[in-house]
Write a protein that holds these residues in place. Sequence first.
Motif, PDB file in Angstrom:
ATOM      1  N   MET A   1       4.966 -13.030  10.111  1.00 15.80           N
ATOM      2  CA  MET A   1       5.202 -13.735   8.873  1.00 15.80           C
ATOM      3  C   MET A   1       6.714 -13.885   8.672  1.00 15.80           C
ATOM      4  SD  MET A   1       4.406 -12.524   4.961  1.00 15.80           S
ATOM      5  CE  MET A   1       2.728 -12.156   5.349  1.00 15.80           C
ATOM      6  N   ASN A   2       7.145 -15.104   8.318  1.00 13.00           N
ATOM      7  CA  ASN A   2       8.557 -15.343   8.054  1.00 13.00           C
ATOM      8  C   ASN A   2       8.946 -14.706   6.723  1.00 13.00           C
ATOM      9  OD1 ASN A   2       8.743 -16.869  10.376  1.00 13.00           O
ATOM     10  ND2 ASN A   2       8.340 -18.793   9.306  1.00 13.00           N
ATOM     11  N   GLU A   3      10.163 -14.198   6.675  1.00 16.01           N
ATOM     12  CA  GLU A   3      10.626 -13.531   5.455  1.00 16.01           C
ATOM     13  C   GLU A   3      11.168 -14.563   4.479  1.00 16.01           C
ATOM     14  OE1 GLU A   3      14.347 -10.961   5.036  1.00 16.01           O
ATOM     15  OE2 GLU A   3      12.741  -9.471   5.223  1.00 16.01           O
ATOM     16  N   PHE A  93       3.872 -12.381  -1.549  1.00 17.15           N
ATOM     17  CA  PHE A  93       4.014 -10.978  -1.937  1.00 17.15           C
ATOM     18  C   PHE A  93       2.720 -10.202  -1.678  1.00 17.15           C
ATOM     19  CE2 PHE A  93       7.503 -12.315  -5.010  1.00 17.15           C
ATOM     20  CZ  PHE A  93       8.507 -11.839  -4.193  1.00 17.15           C
ATOM     21  N   ILE A  94       1.597 -10.816  -1.982  1.00 16.54           N
ATOM     22  CA  ILE A  94       0.306 -10.151  -1.755  1.00 16.54           C
ATOM     23  C   ILE A  94       0.124  -9.878  -0.265  1.00 16.54           C
ATOM     24  CG2 ILE A  94      -2.197 -10.502  -1.825  1.00 16.54           C
ATOM     25  CD1 ILE A  94      -1.718 -11.981  -4.524  1.00 16.54           C
ATOM     26  N   GLU A  95       0.458 -10.840   0.570  1.00 19.41           N
ATOM     27  CA  GLU A  95       0.332 -10.661   2.018  1.00 19.41           C
ATOM     28  C   GLU A  95       1.280  -9.570   2.522  1.00 19.41           C
ATOM     29  OE1 GLU A  95      -1.351 -10.887   5.535  1.00 19.41           O
ATOM     30  OE2 GLU A  95      -2.039 -12.008   3.787  1.00 19.41           O
ATOM     31  N   CYS A  96       2.514  -9.541   2.014  1.00 24.30           N
ATOM     32  CA  CYS A  96       3.468  -8.487   2.402  1.00 24.30           C
ATOM     33  C   CYS A  96       2.925  -7.113   2.040  1.00 24.30           C
ATOM     34  CB  CYS A  96       4.813  -8.697   1.713  1.00 24.30           C
ATOM     35  SG  CYS A  96       5.777 -10.045   2.372  1.00 24.30           S
ATOM     36  N   GLU A  97       2.346  -7.007   0.859  1.00 25.20           N
ATOM     37  CA  GLU A  97       1.793  -5.727   0.420  1.00 25.20           C
ATOM     38  C   GLU A  97       0.644  -5.285   1.322  1.00 25.20           C
ATOM     39  OE1 GLU A  97       2.010  -4.227  -4.149  1.00 25.20           O
ATOM     40  OE2 GLU A  97       0.623  -5.840  -3.705  1.00 25.20           O
ATOM     41  N   LYS A  98      -0.214  -6.224   1.702  1.00 24.91           N
ATOM     42  CA  LYS A  98      -1.318  -5.895   2.608  1.00 24.91           C
ATOM     43  C   LYS A  98      -0.780  -5.353   3.929  1.00 24.91           C
ATOM     44  CE  LYS A  98      -4.710  -9.241   0.948  1.00 24.91           C
ATOM     45  NZ  LYS A  98      -5.402 -10.507   1.273  1.00 24.91           N
ATOM     46  N   GLN A  99       0.250  -6.011   4.448  1.00 30.19           N
ATOM     47  CA  GLN A  99       0.829  -5.554   5.716  1.00 30.19           C
ATOM     48  C   GLN A  99       1.467  -4.174   5.576  1.00 30.19           C
ATOM     49  OE1 GLN A  99       3.370  -8.451   7.528  1.00 30.19           O
ATOM     50  NE2 GLN A  99       1.730  -9.959   7.727  1.00 30.19           N
ATOM     51  N   LEU A 100       2.120  -3.923   4.444  1.00 32.56           N
ATOM     52  CA  LEU A 100       2.712  -2.607   4.216  1.00 32.56           C
ATOM     53  C   LEU A 100       1.646  -1.526   4.175  1.00 32.56           C
ATOM     54  CD1 LEU A 100       5.388  -3.489   1.520  1.00 32.56           C
ATOM     55  CD2 LEU A 100       5.843  -2.657   3.828  1.00 32.56           C
ATOM     56  N   TYR A 101       0.516  -1.809   3.509  1.00 28.55           N
ATOM     57  CA  TYR A 101      -0.560  -0.828   3.438  1.00 28.55           C
ATOM     58  C   TYR A 101      -1.232  -0.619   4.792  1.00 28.55           C
ATOM     59  CZ  TYR A 101      -0.241  -0.463  -1.622  1.00 28.55           C
ATOM     60  OH  TYR A 101       0.200  -0.218  -2.890  1.00 28.55           O
ATOM     61  N   MET A 102      -1.367  -1.701   5.570  1.00 30.87           N
ATOM     62  CA  MET A 102      -1.948  -1.559   6.909  1.00 30.87           C
ATOM     63  C   MET A 102      -1.039  -0.699   7.783  1.00 30.87           C
ATOM     64  SD  MET A 102      -3.713  -5.315   7.548  1.00 30.87           S
ATOM     65  CE  MET A 102      -3.063  -5.377   9.162  1.00 30.87           C
ATOM     66  N   LYS A 103       0.265  -0.944   7.679  1.00 28.95           N
ATOM     67  CA  LYS A 103       1.231  -0.153   8.445  1.00 28.95           C
ATOM     68  C   LYS A 103       1.200   1.300   7.982  1.00 28.95           C
ATOM     69  CE  LYS A 103       5.566  -1.578   9.502  1.00 28.95           C
ATOM     70  NZ  LYS A 103       6.989  -1.887   9.219  1.00 28.95           N
TER      71      LYS A 103
END
Length: 161
Positions: A1-3, A93-103
């Motif tokens: 995902m691009n920042e 933001f929702i997608e970033c949060e999902k990735q943070l939780y998966m990590k």
Amino acid sequence: MNELIKIERREGRNIVSARQLHQLLNVKTRFNDWIIYRLAEYQFRQGIDFTEISVKPLSSGRPRTDYALTLDTAKELSMLEKTEQGRFVRGYFIECEKQLYMKAGTEDKNLHLKARYGDLVLQRCAINRELANIRYRLHKTAQAPVSRYLPIFHQMALFTA
């Protein structure tokens, strides 16, 4: 995902710059007017939803004020803009949060619980500060002479007459 916007980690919380968010949302209102209005209108809380920070300018000049927003606050501000860009940023933001939780799930299963605990501790500190402030104001008001309130009573009499 691009920042799209830089997400930093400070004091156990994911935050974004309000100035960067303002620019990303293409808000027509001046930053200072926009952020102060939004924070006050929607009752975001200092120390819980955002933190006011001073940013040194690149060239000489006086420092500017920025606000470190939690991801939840940034999502809500994005949604409040009611534009296609606002919906897009909120989804980001929702997608970033999902990735943070998966990590976090692969590294530390309790990381999100620790982050939530940190948020709750900050909320408790803010509530304790507010209670102390209210107690101080009540104590100070109780000691104030009655004559201090007479102009207020006269004004009230004008409105009720």
